[in-house]
Motif scaffolding. Structure first.
Motif, PDB file in Angstrom:
ATOM      1  N   LEU A 146       1.061  -1.382   0.000  1.00 43.51           N
ATOM      2  CA  LEU A 146      -0.167  -0.044  -0.009  1.00 43.51           C
ATOM      3  C   LEU A 146       0.873   1.204  -0.017  1.00 43.51           C
ATOM      4  CD1 LEU A 146      -3.092   1.152   0.285  1.00 43.51           C
ATOM      5  CD2 LEU A 146      -2.376   1.221   2.731  1.00 43.51           C
ATOM      6  N   PRO A 148       1.398   5.309  -0.384  1.00 44.69           N
ATOM      7  CA  PRO A 148       0.318   6.559  -0.346  1.00 44.69           C
ATOM      8  C   PRO A 148       0.418   7.526  -1.673  1.00 44.69           C
ATOM      9  CG  PRO A 148       2.211   6.757   1.125  1.00 44.69           C
ATOM     10  CD  PRO A 148       2.487   5.602   0.139  1.00 44.69           C
ATOM     11  N   LEU A 150      -2.008   8.946  -4.778  1.00 43.32           N
ATOM     12  CA  LEU A 150      -3.425   9.089  -5.240  1.00 43.32           C
ATOM     13  C   LEU A 150      -3.384   9.153  -6.742  1.00 43.32           C
ATOM     14  CD1 LEU A 150      -4.693  11.687  -2.799  1.00 43.32           C
ATOM     15  CD2 LEU A 150      -5.101   9.191  -2.656  1.00 43.32           C
ATOM     16  N   PHE A 151      -3.835   8.154  -7.513  1.00 44.02           N
ATOM     17  CA  PHE A 151      -3.727   7.964  -9.112  1.00 44.02           C
ATOM     18  C   PHE A 151      -5.085   8.506  -9.748  1.00 44.02           C
ATOM     19  CE2 PHE A 151      -0.120   5.264  -8.808  1.00 44.02           C
ATOM     20  CZ  PHE A 151       0.401   5.299  -9.869  1.00 44.02           C
ATOM     21  N   ARG A 156      -9.672  -0.396  -9.921  1.00 44.49           N
ATOM     22  CA  ARG A 156      -9.335  -0.644  -8.371  1.00 44.49           C
ATOM     23  C   ARG A 156      -9.198  -2.271  -8.265  1.00 44.49           C
ATOM     24  NH1 ARG A 156     -12.956   3.189  -8.738  1.00 44.49           N
ATOM     25  NH2 ARG A 156     -12.621   5.105  -7.723  1.00 44.49           N
ATOM     26  N   ILE A 170      -5.703  -9.787   8.132  1.00 41.96           N
ATOM     27  CA  ILE A 170      -4.410  -9.348   8.016  1.00 41.96           C
ATOM     28  C   ILE A 170      -3.513  -9.912   9.189  1.00 41.96           C
ATOM     29  CG2 ILE A 170      -2.981  -7.206   7.880  1.00 41.96           C
ATOM     30  CD1 ILE A 170      -5.388  -5.586   6.778  1.00 41.96           C
ATOM     31  N   VAL A 173       2.004  -7.107   9.223  1.00 35.24           N
ATOM     32  CA  VAL A 173       2.287  -5.820   8.463  1.00 35.24           C
ATOM     33  C   VAL A 173       3.704  -5.383   8.646  1.00 35.24           C
ATOM     34  CG1 VAL A 173       1.648  -3.394   8.497  1.00 35.24           C
ATOM     35  CG2 VAL A 173      -0.304  -5.022   8.916  1.00 35.24           C
ATOM     36  N   ASN A 175       5.994  -2.086   7.838  1.00 36.91           N
ATOM     37  CA  ASN A 175       5.853  -0.562   7.292  1.00 36.91           C
ATOM     38  C   ASN A 175       7.407  -0.395   6.901  1.00 36.91           C
ATOM     39  OD1 ASN A 175       4.690   1.648   6.641  1.00 36.91           O
ATOM     40  ND2 ASN A 175       5.217   2.740   8.792  1.00 36.91           N
ATOM     41  N   THR A 180       3.619   0.242   2.914  1.00 40.40           N
ATOM     42  CA  THR A 180       3.036  -0.441   3.996  1.00 40.40           C
ATOM     43  C   THR A 180       2.712  -1.787   3.265  1.00 40.40           C
ATOM     44  OG1 THR A 180       2.281   1.196   5.229  1.00 40.40           O
ATOM     45  CG2 THR A 180       1.443  -0.693   5.999  1.00 40.40           C
ATOM     46  N   LEU A 182       1.017  -5.473   3.666  1.00 36.37           N
ATOM     47  CA  LEU A 182       0.059  -6.128   4.335  1.00 36.37           C
ATOM     48  C   LEU A 182      -0.232  -7.279   3.842  1.00 36.37           C
ATOM     49  CD1 LEU A 182      -2.570  -3.043   3.476  1.00 36.37           C
ATOM     50  CD2 LEU A 182      -1.711  -3.786   5.774  1.00 36.37           C
ATOM     51  N   TYR A 184      -2.521 -10.617   3.772  1.00 37.09           N
ATOM     52  CA  TYR A 184      -3.887 -10.830   4.090  1.00 37.09           C
ATOM     53  C   TYR A 184      -3.937 -12.378   3.979  1.00 37.09           C
ATOM     54  CZ  TYR A 184      -5.954  -6.446   3.032  1.00 37.09           C
ATOM     55  OH  TYR A 184      -6.090  -5.064   3.079  1.00 37.09           O
TER      56      TYR A 184
ATOM     57  N   PHE B 168       0.887  12.529   0.341  1.00 35.99           N
ATOM     58  CA  PHE B 168       1.048  12.069   1.793  1.00 35.99           C
ATOM     59  C   PHE B 168       2.046  11.043   1.791  1.00 35.99           C
ATOM     60  CE2 PHE B 168      -3.299  13.694   1.457  1.00 35.99           C
ATOM     61  CZ  PHE B 168      -3.560  14.451   2.239  1.00 35.99           C
ATOM     62  N   TYR B 184      -1.399   8.851   7.933  1.00 31.04           N
ATOM     63  CA  TYR B 184      -1.003   9.682   6.773  1.00 31.04           C
ATOM     64  C   TYR B 184      -0.725  11.232   7.252  1.00 31.04           C
ATOM     65  CZ  TYR B 184      -2.805   6.094   3.495  1.00 31.04           C
ATOM     66  OH  TYR B 184      -3.034   4.813   3.004  1.00 31.04           O
TER      67      TYR B 184
END
Lengths: 187, 187
Positions: A146, A148, A150-151, A156, A170, A173, A175, A180, A182, A184, B168, B184
């Motif tokens: 993940l 951060p 924004l596209f 999706r 999850i 994790v 970081n 980050t 994750l 699952y 962010f 964030y």
């Protein structure tokens, strides 16, 4: 005047991929340079890669990679490409052979499992192929990075899903500085 | 025959909210029971709540809460509700007063800042209101609880965003048993 807050698509893609491009394992694998990060993210990339015995991907991902990957494509396993266009297998140096599958995701998985020799099968992407396997209830775990960024567009990951879908939790994790991570699993 | 993999909307909502409902701080605040988790997630809920001097929310979130919150609404600050319908302030016991703002998000923020007395202003939700503030470039940080529940519908947090948007980075992650907590900040 340049706007430092405004990132073009290339800059966004770079920010999205920075976590893996910065790892020593990935740099060696793709032969894009020496050095690189050798901490827990690098360990994650290595351990995830080394437990994969076959990959499955969609036609769009393959089309983009066909022109972008180096001659020694960075998979080193059989790769099953879901497509509507039949094509002879494409053998690359370094152990990657692309097989073009027109009989759907379950057939691709069956071939991938047989080829993986007890190792795992990775659904490499893109999102539409992952959704097909989610809707067939054939996904056991996710490794999501993940970032951060924004596209403002694009496919999706978690949409076009049927109900009832599988349940995940999850369980791990990590970081990192650029993403980050994750993990699952079913639960 | 019941399908244990199939969760209805209520069960999904419960899984989504479990991380906070299980904290001692939230249970005391909402007076829904004693006990509860007292570890790092509880500390996070307390520290986030205690630095907030005013809240802003959308009309849909308020409408849902108006019937669901206890008489002592769980904010204990002024709350500015973005709406098109004028209404007199609604004073609740425990320090929560709802003010209904018809002049838009910037006016709500101006009032909230003045009321917060140096503490922070939280955009409580929903997604559409958060998007309005993101598009005005007025969001400094996010506290996101990522729960592994596939809803198959609803408003997405990061959509309808204008380019260029703010950038962010994730500066802190806490992984709890029911959600992963991502902080964030601008960067």
């Amino acid at each position: 005047m340049s706007d430092p807050g405004h990132m073009g698509w290339d800059a966004k893609w770079g920010a999205l991929m920075a976590w893996i491009v910065n790892t020593q394992y990935f740099r060696e694998n793709l032969k894009i340079g020496s050095g690189g990060e050798t901490g827990p993210i690098n360990d994650l990339v290595r351990s995830t890669t080394e437990r994969i015995g076959a990959n499955i991907m969609g036609r769009r991902m393959f089309d983009q990679g066909e022109v972008a990957w180096p001659e020694e494509a960075p998979f080193h396993t059989p790769v099953y490409v879901l497509t509507h266009a039949p094509r002879e297998p494409w053998v690359r140096p370094g152990g990657t052979t692309f097989h073009f599958i027109t009989e759907g995701p379950e057939r691709a998985l069956s071939l991938a499992k047989a080829a993986a020799g007890g190792r795992d099968v990775r659904i490499a992407g893109g999102a539409d192929v992952i959704q097909q396997f989610l809707n067939l209830d054939l996904i056991d775990e996710f490794e999501i990075a993940l970032a951060p960024v924004l596209f403002h567009g694009g496919r999706r990951l978690f949409e076009s899903l049927r109900e009832p879908g599988p349940r995940f939790r999850i369980d791990r994790v990590i970081n990192g500085p650029s993403a980050t991570h994750l993990h699952y699993v079913r639960g």
